[in-house]
Design a protein around this motif. Sequence first.
Motif, PDB file in Angstrom:
ATOM      1  N   GLU A  77       0.842  -1.193   0.000  1.00 41.67           N
ATOM      2  CA  GLU A  77       0.000   0.000   0.000  1.00 41.67           C
ATOM      3  C   GLU A  77       0.883   1.251   0.000  1.00 41.67           C
ATOM      4  N   ASP A  78       0.496   2.253  -0.791  1.00 40.30           N
ATOM      5  CA  ASP A  78       1.159   3.551  -0.682  1.00 40.30           C
ATOM      6  C   ASP A  78       0.232   4.431   0.151  1.00 40.30           C
ATOM      7  N   ALA A  79       0.357   4.307   1.471  1.00 40.55           N
ATOM      8  CA  ALA A  79      -0.552   5.012   2.378  1.00 40.55           C
ATOM      9  C   ALA A  79      -0.343   6.518   2.323  1.00 40.55           C
ATOM     10  N   SER A  80       0.816   6.955   1.801  1.00 33.56           N
ATOM     11  CA  SER A  80       1.078   8.392   1.779  1.00 33.56           C
ATOM     12  C   SER A  80       0.163   9.115   0.776  1.00 33.56           C
ATOM     13  N   GLN A  81      -0.380   8.375  -0.186  1.00 36.65           N
ATOM     14  CA  GLN A  81      -1.261   8.999  -1.184  1.00 36.65           C
ATOM     15  C   GLN A  81      -2.732   8.972  -0.756  1.00 36.65           C
ATOM     16  N   LYS A  82      -3.003   8.387   0.386  1.00 32.49           N
ATOM     17  CA  LYS A  82      -4.398   8.227   0.806  1.00 32.49           C
ATOM     18  C   LYS A  82      -4.850   9.458   1.600  1.00 32.49           C
ATOM     19  N   TYR A  83      -5.013  10.578   0.871  1.00 34.72           N
ATOM     20  CA  TYR A  83      -5.389  11.821   1.545  1.00 34.72           C
ATOM     21  C   TYR A  83      -6.876  11.855   1.886  1.00 34.72           C
ATOM     22  N   ASP A  84      -7.619  10.884   1.393  1.00 30.72           N
ATOM     23  CA  ASP A  84      -9.043  10.787   1.670  1.00 30.72           C
ATOM     24  C   ASP A  84      -9.378   9.322   1.870  1.00 30.72           C
ATOM     25  N   LYS A  85     -10.363   9.042   2.719  1.00 30.05           N
ATOM     26  CA  LYS A  85     -10.654   7.627   3.029  1.00 30.05           C
ATOM     27  C   LYS A  85     -11.169   6.840   1.824  1.00 30.05           C
ATOM     28  N   LYS A  86     -11.644   7.559   0.800  1.00 34.50           N
ATOM     29  CA  LYS A  86     -12.196   6.856  -0.359  1.00 34.50           C
ATOM     30  C   LYS A  86     -11.125   6.528  -1.401  1.00 34.50           C
ATOM     31  N   ILE A  87      -9.886   6.714  -1.047  1.00 38.29           N
ATOM     32  CA  ILE A  87      -8.815   6.425  -2.008  1.00 38.29           C
ATOM     33  C   ILE A  87      -8.043   5.171  -1.603  1.00 38.29           C
ATOM     34  N   ILE A  88      -7.811   4.323  -2.580  1.00 37.57           N
ATOM     35  CA  ILE A  88      -6.982   3.139  -2.342  1.00 37.57           C
ATOM     36  C   ILE A  88      -5.801   3.264  -3.292  1.00 37.57           C
ATOM     37  N   CYS A  89      -4.607   3.102  -2.758  1.00 37.85           N
ATOM     38  CA  CYS A  89      -3.443   3.240  -3.616  1.00 37.85           C
ATOM     39  C   CYS A  89      -2.453   2.124  -3.309  1.00 37.85           C
ATOM     40  N   VAL A  90      -2.141   1.332  -4.304  1.00 37.33           N
ATOM     41  CA  VAL A  90      -1.182   0.241  -4.105  1.00 37.33           C
ATOM     42  C   VAL A  90      -0.113   0.283  -5.196  1.00 37.33           C
ATOM     43  N   ILE A  91       1.046  -0.282  -4.842  1.00 39.59           N
ATOM     44  CA  ILE A  91       2.144  -0.366  -5.800  1.00 39.59           C
ATOM     45  C   ILE A  91       2.505  -1.834  -5.951  1.00 39.59           C
ATOM     46  N   SER A  92       2.568  -2.302  -7.186  1.00 33.90           N
ATOM     47  CA  SER A  92       3.009  -3.669  -7.432  1.00 33.90           C
ATOM     48  C   SER A  92       4.517  -3.627  -7.651  1.00 33.90           C
ATOM     49  N   LEU A  93       5.245  -4.327  -6.771  1.00 32.14           N
ATOM     50  CA  LEU A  93       6.691  -4.122  -6.693  1.00 32.14           C
ATOM     51  C   LEU A  93       7.541  -4.959  -7.652  1.00 32.14           C
ATOM     52  N   GLY A  94       6.950  -5.952  -8.271  1.00 33.29           N
ATOM     53  CA  GLY A  94       7.793  -6.933  -8.964  1.00 33.29           C
ATOM     54  C   GLY A  94       8.228  -6.577 -10.366  1.00 33.29           C
ATOM     55  N   PHE A  95       8.318  -5.297 -10.682  1.00 34.56           N
ATOM     56  CA  PHE A  95       8.747  -4.909 -12.023  1.00 34.56           C
ATOM     57  C   PHE A  95       9.923  -3.942 -11.936  1.00 34.56           C
ATOM     58  N   LYS A  96      10.619  -3.778 -13.055  1.00 34.79           N
ATOM     59  CA  LYS A  96      11.722  -2.817 -13.107  1.00 34.79           C
ATOM     60  C   LYS A  96      11.204  -1.434 -12.676  1.00 34.79           C
ATOM     61  N   TYR A  97      10.053  -1.043 -13.218  1.00 28.56           N
ATOM     62  CA  TYR A  97       9.371   0.155 -12.764  1.00 28.56           C
ATOM     63  C   TYR A  97       8.069  -0.310 -12.130  1.00 28.56           C
ATOM     64  N   CYS A  98       7.889   0.057 -10.854  1.00 29.14           N
ATOM     65  CA  CYS A  98       6.709  -0.440 -10.139  1.00 29.14           C
ATOM     66  C   CYS A  98       5.414  -0.035 -10.847  1.00 29.14           C
ATOM     67  N   LEU A  99       4.411  -0.861 -10.676  1.00 27.36           N
ATOM     68  CA  LEU A  99       3.098  -0.549 -11.233  1.00 27.36           C
ATOM     69  C   LEU A  99       2.293   0.159 -10.153  1.00 27.36           C
TER      70      LEU A  99
END
Lengths: 297, 188
Positions: free
Chosen positions: A87-109
Amino acid sequence: MNKIECFNAVDDTIIEEELLSESEKHLINLCCKIRRAANSNNVVIDKTEHRDSDNLHLFRFIELCNYSVDEFVLRYLRNLQPFSLREDASQKYDKKIICVISLGFKYCLYVKVDTTQFCEIVVSFHEDQFYSHRGNEFSGLLLGGVKSEVGEFSSQTIAIPWGFKIFHIGLFCQCVKEGVFRCEPKILSNYLVNEANNFLADCLNNQQVFTKFNNLKQISFTSYGESILNEISILIDYASYCRNPNDVTFATIALTSRFEILQNFPDYEEYKKALLERYSKKIPDNERALIVLGLFI
Amino acid sequence: MGECAFNLSLIADFEKSMTAEDMADFLREKHVTNIYETSTDHECFANFNAELIKDYWACRANPASYIRDGMNARVLWELRKSAILWHFMDGEKDPWFFEAHQATWGVKEIKEYRASVMRTKFIDYVDRDWQYFWVVRFGIKDWQDVRIAAELLFADGDTEKPDELGDPIRDLAWRLVPVDSYKPKIEV
């Protein structure tokens, strides 16, 4: 509830809590929410250009590989797996936002689901070069499979969207919650690296001896697929990562034949533009890729 | 001396558990101006907020120690750049560097003061982003997570101005050994 049922219920809770940490439960919950959002009818894929990153190049890539962006993204998210997510909790400035990063790539998704915009669900989906340096520790948690008792080990076939492909992987794993399994993370990463190496071998015209990828962080999201752009992407990743001159030569020869094909396409300029955009970010990792690309464009 | 720009008792106070949402509420409560945001475009606000909450989580500096009612985001950003040097400047032991920041200062004064202090160690320091990068690179834990250039986040920002640092490590190498095959991407 009789005494035995009550005992079993308590027992199951204990098992579940032992098998999943709070943060893992949270991650599974986020992944399920994204899957649900992707299944709803009012999803809008955010195609506006972000100010601080080139977020549209992946969409151009998807279109040139003959997919509809909306269908591609929604299909990916409907099958999203938690094993590589953080989870990228730093981007969750509002409770209705979900933000995740998929780590297994050269550039994360980077995947962000925003449900605050009136009644639409807005989905951002792009490579995140800023966070590429982050790790690739996997949890090994997977959604899907067939019904199994919590705590039980079994063989399961799980659909895993990865790059432009959806792999159906047979895995021996433990059921840690209804519909949730855990397998050894290394098995998953080895499987995916192996798939990339097989694809690379095809692209190198079945070259017998060559250095192989050994880490998912060497391979881009766009390097898993079947189209000519996916082939070019994996060859550029390979040429950027290899230090052995022979390997770089193999990749360069293979790229030459791909670009010869590409140049005959009527919309070659579009492909050229997409590739230049794909590798244009001024980050150190891209420099070698740009040099390789510069040989052909 | 006038009022200090920092509340020194708060700058290293990370007791309270905070989420990005709490930080966003705090920024809005304080009516911080000049962050680009519209009713449907929250990208800049989200990125601005993310930087502040990451500072808090990494125990670099508590933004509550320098955010004041109605302040301009540009001033906030410069104060933030000083605040996150808390450990590097040994603020716990002697907060002289932080005490000197005045609440009435604007962007120019904060930068000039920071430059005057850094110049004692780096003679040509004028607080350009790439120079500040090196302070962060050697002085701050998890430096990769710290965003320095923020032009695109400001409502009065110059969208033509690059919001990145180029490649400071390579640029430094070029400054030490200039070669024709490479040119720094940012102003030297």
